[in-house]
Scaffold this active site. Structure first.
Site, mmCIF file in Angstrom:
data_model
loop_
_atom_site.group_PDB
_atom_site.id
_atom_site.type_symbol
_atom_site.label_atom_id
_atom_site.label_comp_id
_atom_site.label_asym_id
_atom_site.label_seq_id
_atom_site.Cartn_x
_atom_site.Cartn_y
_atom_site.Cartn_z
ATOM 1 N N LYS A 1 0.713 9.441 28.595
ATOM 2 C CA LYS A 1 -0.494 10.234 28.821
ATOM 3 C C LYS A 1 -1.261 9.821 30.082
ATOM 4 O O LYS A 1 -1.279 8.651 30.454
ATOM 5 C CB LYS A 1 -1.429 10.109 27.608
ATOM 6 C CG LYS A 1 -0.803 10.588 26.302
ATOM 7 C CD LYS A 1 -0.553 12.081 26.298
ATOM 8 C CE LYS A 1 -1.815 12.851 26.072
ATOM 9 N NZ LYS A 1 -2.017 13.325 24.724
ATOM 10 N N LYS B 1 3.818 17.225 31.334
ATOM 11 C CA LYS B 1 3.442 17.725 30.013
ATOM 12 C C LYS B 1 2.320 18.737 30.207
ATOM 13 O O LYS B 1 1.175 18.371 30.464
ATOM 14 C CB LYS B 1 2.981 16.568 29.115
ATOM 15 C CG LYS B 1 2.681 16.984 27.697
ATOM 16 C CD LYS B 1 2.443 15.743 26.836
ATOM 17 C CE LYS B 1 2.278 16.063 25.367
ATOM 18 N NZ LYS B 1 1.073 16.855 25.070
ATOM 19 N N CYS C 1 -34.412 30.844 46.647
ATOM 20 C CA CYS C 1 -35.653 30.529 47.341
ATOM 21 C C CYS C 1 -35.837 31.570 48.421
ATOM 22 O O CYS C 1 -34.911 31.895 49.156
ATOM 23 C CB CYS C 1 -35.544 29.137 47.958
ATOM 24 S SG CYS C 1 -36.664 28.887 49.344
ATOM 25 N N CYS D 1 -39.631 27.164 44.935
ATOM 26 C CA CYS D 1 -38.557 26.357 45.511
ATOM 27 C C CYS D 1 -38.926 24.880 45.453
ATOM 28 O O CYS D 1 -40.003 24.492 45.908
ATOM 29 C CB CYS D 1 -38.312 26.774 46.960
ATOM 30 S SG CYS D 1 -37.147 25.676 47.792
ATOM 31 N N GLU E 1 9.423 15.375 32.832
ATOM 32 C CA GLU E 1 8.779 16.682 33.011
ATOM 33 C C GLU E 1 7.280 16.541 32.847
ATOM 34 O O GLU E 1 6.827 15.802 31.982
ATOM 35 C CB GLU E 1 9.245 17.660 31.912
ATOM 36 C CG GLU E 1 10.709 17.934 31.915
ATOM 37 C CD GLU E 1 11.187 18.525 30.594
ATOM 38 O OE1 GLU E 1 10.358 18.760 29.685
ATOM 39 O OE2 GLU E 1 12.399 18.738 30.472
ATOM 40 N N ASP F 1 -0.551 21.359 29.588
ATOM 41 C CA ASP F 1 -1.589 21.422 28.576
ATOM 42 C C ASP F 1 -1.845 22.882 28.230
ATOM 43 O O ASP F 1 -2.718 23.523 28.799
ATOM 44 C CB ASP F 1 -2.853 20.749 29.112
ATOM 45 C CG ASP F 1 -3.737 20.280 27.987
ATOM 46 O OD1 ASP F 1 -3.332 20.416 26.813
ATOM 47 O OD2 ASP F 1 -4.837 19.784 28.280
ATOM 48 N N CYS G 1 -37.305 27.022 54.872
ATOM 49 C CA CYS G 1 -36.989 26.027 53.847
ATOM 50 C C CYS G 1 -36.078 24.956 54.441
ATOM 51 O O CYS G 1 -34.991 25.251 54.938
ATOM 52 C CB CYS G 1 -36.308 26.718 52.668
ATOM 53 S SG CYS G 1 -35.753 25.571 51.401
ATOM 54 N N CYS H 1 -39.362 23.779 49.438
ATOM 55 C CA CYS H 1 -40.394 24.290 50.357
ATOM 56 C C CYS H 1 -41.522 25.009 49.633
ATOM 57 O O CYS H 1 -42.432 25.524 50.263
ATOM 58 C CB CYS H 1 -39.764 25.214 51.393
ATOM 59 S SG CYS H 1 -39.210 26.783 50.704
ATOM 60 N N TYR I 1 10.812 24.414 28.119
ATOM 61 C CA TYR I 1 11.244 23.020 28.177
ATOM 62 C C TYR I 1 12.283 22.630 27.127
ATOM 63 O O TYR I 1 12.690 21.480 27.082
ATOM 64 C CB TYR I 1 10.065 22.056 28.151
ATOM 65 C CG TYR I 1 9.062 22.292 27.025
ATOM 66 C CD1 TYR I 1 9.416 22.099 25.701
ATOM 67 C CD2 TYR I 1 7.766 22.672 27.317
ATOM 68 C CE1 TYR I 1 8.510 22.303 24.683
ATOM 69 C CE2 TYR I 1 6.836 22.877 26.304
ATOM 70 C CZ TYR I 1 7.214 22.698 24.997
ATOM 71 O OH TYR I 1 6.320 22.899 24.000
HETATM 72 S S1 IVH Z 1 9.121 18.580 24.228
HETATM 73 C C1 IVH Z 1 10.800 17.483 20.302
HETATM 74 N N1 IVH Z 1 8.343 18.964 26.719
HETATM 75 O O1 IVH Z 1 3.547 18.688 23.955
HETATM 76 C C2 IVH Z 1 10.108 17.631 21.598
HETATM 77 N N2 IVH Z 1 6.741 19.221 25.001
HETATM 78 O O2 IVH Z 1 2.950 16.625 21.928
HETATM 79 C C3 IVH Z 1 9.027 18.608 21.532
HETATM 80 N N3 IVH Z 1 4.525 19.888 25.773
HETATM 81 O O3 IVH Z 1 3.957 20.649 21.116
HETATM 82 C C4 IVH Z 1 8.282 18.900 22.728
HETATM 83 N N4 IVH Z 1 5.042 19.987 27.903
HETATM 84 O O4 IVH Z 1 3.263 21.783 23.265
HETATM 85 C C5 IVH Z 1 7.973 18.949 25.426
HETATM 86 N N5 IVH Z 1 7.817 19.316 28.946
HETATM 87 C C6 IVH Z 1 7.456 19.293 27.659
HETATM 88 C C7 IVH Z 1 6.143 19.607 27.254
HETATM 89 C C8 IVH Z 1 5.825 19.541 25.893
HETATM 90 C C9 IVH Z 1 4.080 20.148 27.000
HETATM 91 C C10 IVH Z 1 3.689 19.945 24.558
HETATM 92 C C11 IVH Z 1 4.255 20.816 23.475
HETATM 93 C C12 IVH Z 1 4.369 19.978 22.247
HETATM 94 C C13 IVH Z 1 3.448 18.841 22.578
HETATM 95 C C14 IVH Z 1 3.921 17.589 21.870
#
Ligand code: IVH
Length: 677
Positions: free
Chosen positions: A317, A118, A429, A411, A116, A120, A435, A414, A228
């Protein structure tokens, strides 16, 4: 004039209210009944109303809310919300997989992983009791967080009541609340225009929006939730794999990530990671990695946890989208409309997957807001295909020889005077087409692919043409001769002929492209298209009055004003005339009154992947047929076109009983309207 007694009373009311306020909001230990607080507050308001000269911006009456955080109540997580271990390269991911296999006692057997993105954002927990949303909470330290129920209730993708069957009596759903990039950009744009503080990144914007005491503020913010996992579950059974659980959540009306996939073995995990890394910039939201989870829940149980992270999951990451670097200088660029944009010259830094050495500083307000000086260490952000931005200054690293940024009053190209229009952040400008910078930008825009599409007329060549004095405006392009072109640096006979041929080809265009190519302020591609469709030919458009212009989709007073200025300008109209005399032409369009189009008055939504055409093409077609195309499904939606991979929009449509067409049904419907693909 207030008497000295009144002034004293005002002062004492203020200090009393401030003290209570602090205890209530900051220390979270209210010391008096609300009624008493309210009584004093009302008295202060009355006095300030009576003696406006006593009003001060820091009076408790001038404050809405208070020190926010302290007012949120604490929530204990029955099942702790853990974090994840990180893998920073492929080797670390393979190590993780090896440890999983060893622990499971069968190192040869490959393991099935759920993959999945991750997201942010902010981790939250939603508690549903008997299918009804009872509580929303932040992750906090993992064991207890803050109650943000009032705010999560405003997020449209969070159902207040679950749908479907076999919903556990108590179901705690976990996921990420985040702000999509587009929403973040427009929120910041609005903040900038309003002279307010901008958010550093979508994550901070999401966090800030959830930390609102006033849910009406949160409701204005473009937040979304993607689920998730689950936490606490009582009085009910869930399936046996992670992905089946997610499918179930989706059926119950919760959002999950459509990018998720199940793969077998570490190699396939790495391949998924690579594929998403390529896709990262195109995703509508920020992701900082990929989460891999052992899919079988029984195996997850056997693997268990170490300290605060599960042994059955890892986050691989991506390269960071924010980095620190030094601001070497600020230069000023002049754009097509004369807008002067400060550009940060940076010590090159690798961020968001590329080396960045320039970043936009937007305008002088932004420079002020950032408080940035040349020599400063700054944080640069590059996410997706958005241009790199300086988001903040690391003030403790300011060197002694740092110097403030001086915005030019003439400017830089020019030397014409610059002006800042009332209420505008942009400094322009005033040289207009005198110009060279504006000339170049206008010609580059005119030649660009989505405008006149003049092949081979790149930026460098445009600069040469203007610098050599061969071309002053776009009409000049069509009077260029072979001899003139051959005289240019790096221009052979063949390239000169190619360019002349490309110019010839470009003369056959469409009205929409032509309007767009003129580079009228605020008239983008979509507006140009609407104008072309609405008026059908140039003469009617150029003669249109305000009222007629305002009748066009997308055209508001500002755009109408820019259009009128263009049509009223003798020099602009002369250029148009020269272009047409040079042979630039387009077919006029038949204008059907919009209300007679077959899909007039309908609202359509297109989701998922389409085979026969792209989604944008489908949207365009629908608009041509008179439909409005919306981004989300509501009870007003007439019809949803859903290709494979359609997610929550499809769910919503089914929930609301909105008609859904798959691609072949959609094509049939089009054919019935006389459109064969
Ligand atoms: S699973 C025990 N799945 O990442 C597993 N976390 O570094 C717990 N996060 O606090 C998290 N996408 O905020 C999981 N698909 C995903 C995620 C995810 C983002 C974030 C979440 C968690 C942090 C952990």
């Amino acid at each position: 004039m207030p008497s000295a007694d009144i002034e004293l009373e005002v002062e004492s009311l203020r200090s009393q209210l401030e003290a209570w306020n602090y205890q209530y909001y900051v220390l979270d230990t209210p010391s008096v009944p609300d009624a008493e607080y309210d009584r004093l507050m009302r008295r202060l308001q009355e006095l300030e109303q009576q003696y406006p000269e006593l009003v001060r911006p820091d009076s408790p009456t001038q404050r809405v809310g208070g020190e926010p955080q302290s007012e949120f109540s604490q929530v204990t997580h029955e099942v702790p919300m853990l974090s994840l271990d990180n893998a920073f390269d492929g080797a670390e991911l393979r190590d993780f997989d090896r440890r999983v296999r060893e622990r499971l006692g069968n190192p040869e057997a490959e393991v099935e992983y759920a993959c999945e993105p991750k997201l942010d954002g902010i981790a939250v927990s939603l508690l549903y009791r008997d299918g009804v949303l009872e509580r929303g909470a932040t992750r906090g330290d993992g064991y207890s967080g803050e109650d943000i129920t009032h705010n999560v209730r405003t997020i449209p993708s969070i159902p207040l009541r679950l749908q479907g069957e076999h919903i556990p009596g108590v179901l705690e759903v976990r996921g990420e609340i985040y702000m999509p990039r587009s929403g973040f950009e427009s929120l910041n744009q609005r903040a900038r225009e309003a002279g307010e503080k901008t958010f550093v990144n979508p994550r901070n914007a999401a966090a800030g929006s959830l930390r609102q005491l006033d849910a009406r503020v949160t409701a204005q913010r473009p937040l979304e939730m993607c689920c998730y996992s689950v936490g606490q579950v009582e009085r009910g059974e869930l399936p046996v794999t992670h992905t089946q659980v997610l499918d179930r959540l989706l059926q119950w009306g919760l959002r999950t990530n459509p990018e998720s996939a199940v793969v077998v073995g570490a190699e396939a995990c790495e391949a998924y990671y690579e594929a998403l890394a390529v896709k990262r910039d195109q995703l509508p939201y920020d992701i900082d990695g990929i989460v891999f989870k052992v899919n079988d829940l029984a195996l997850q149980q056997r693997l268990g946890f170490v300290s605060r992270a599960p042994r059955w999951a890892i986050a691989r990451k991506f390269p960071a989208q924010e980095e620190m670097t030094r601001l070497l200088d600020v230069e000023f660029q002049v754009g097509r409309t004369g807008a002067i944009t400060p550009v940060a010259r940076l010590e090159p830094v690798f961020v968001g997957g590329v080396t960045v050495s320039n970043a936009t500083l937007h305008n002088s307000d932004e420079i002020q807001r950032l408080g940035v000086q040349v020599g400063d260490t700054v944080i640069v952000r590059r996410a997706g295909d958005v241009i790199p931005q300086v988001v903040s200054v690391v003030s403790e690293r300011r060197p002694d020889d740092a110097r403030p940024v001086a915005f030019p009053d003439r400017c830089p190209v020019c030397d014409s005077p610059v002006e800042r229009e009332e209420g505008e952040a942009v400094v322009r400008c005033m040289g207009g087409l005198v110009c060279a910078a504006q000339q170049k930008a206008a010609i580059k825009h005119f030649a660009s692919r989505r405008a006149m599409d003049i092949e081979g007329l790149g930026d460098k060549l445009v600069e040469q043409l203007v610098d050599e004095g061969l071309v002053e405006n776009v009409a000049g392009l069509y009077t260029l001769t072979r001899e003139q072109l051959q005289g240019l640096e790096r221009m052979g006979e063949k390239s000169a002929d190619n360019l002349l041929a490309a110019l010839e080809v470009s003369k056959q265009t469409s009205l929409a492209r032509f309007i767009f190519a003129l580079g009228i302020r605020e008239v983008g591609e979509a507006t140009a298209l609407n104008l072309a469709r609405h008026f059908g030919n140039w003469e009617t458009l150029a003669a249109a009055g305000d009222e007629q212009l305002l009748a066009v989709d997308d055209v508001g007073p500002v755009v109408a004003d820019h259009l009128r200025q263009f049509f009223d300008s003798a020099s602009s109209m002369q250029v148009v005339e020269q272009l047409r005399r040079a042979g630039v032409n387009w077919p006029d369009l038949e204008v059907a009154p919009p209300e007679q189009l077959p899909l007039a008055g309908q609202i359509w939504v297109v989701t998922g992947k389409l085979e026969a055409m792209g989604r944008n093409e489908a949207k365009q077609l629908l608009q041509d047929l008179g439909a409005k195309v919306a981004g989300s499904v509501s009870s007003r939606t007439s019809c949803v076109v859903a290709g494979p991979g359609a997610g929550s929009k499809l769910g919503k449509a089914t929930e609301l009983g909105v008609e859904v067409l798959d691609e072949s049904a959609f094509l049939q419907r089009l054919a019935a309207l006389g459109i064969e693909l």
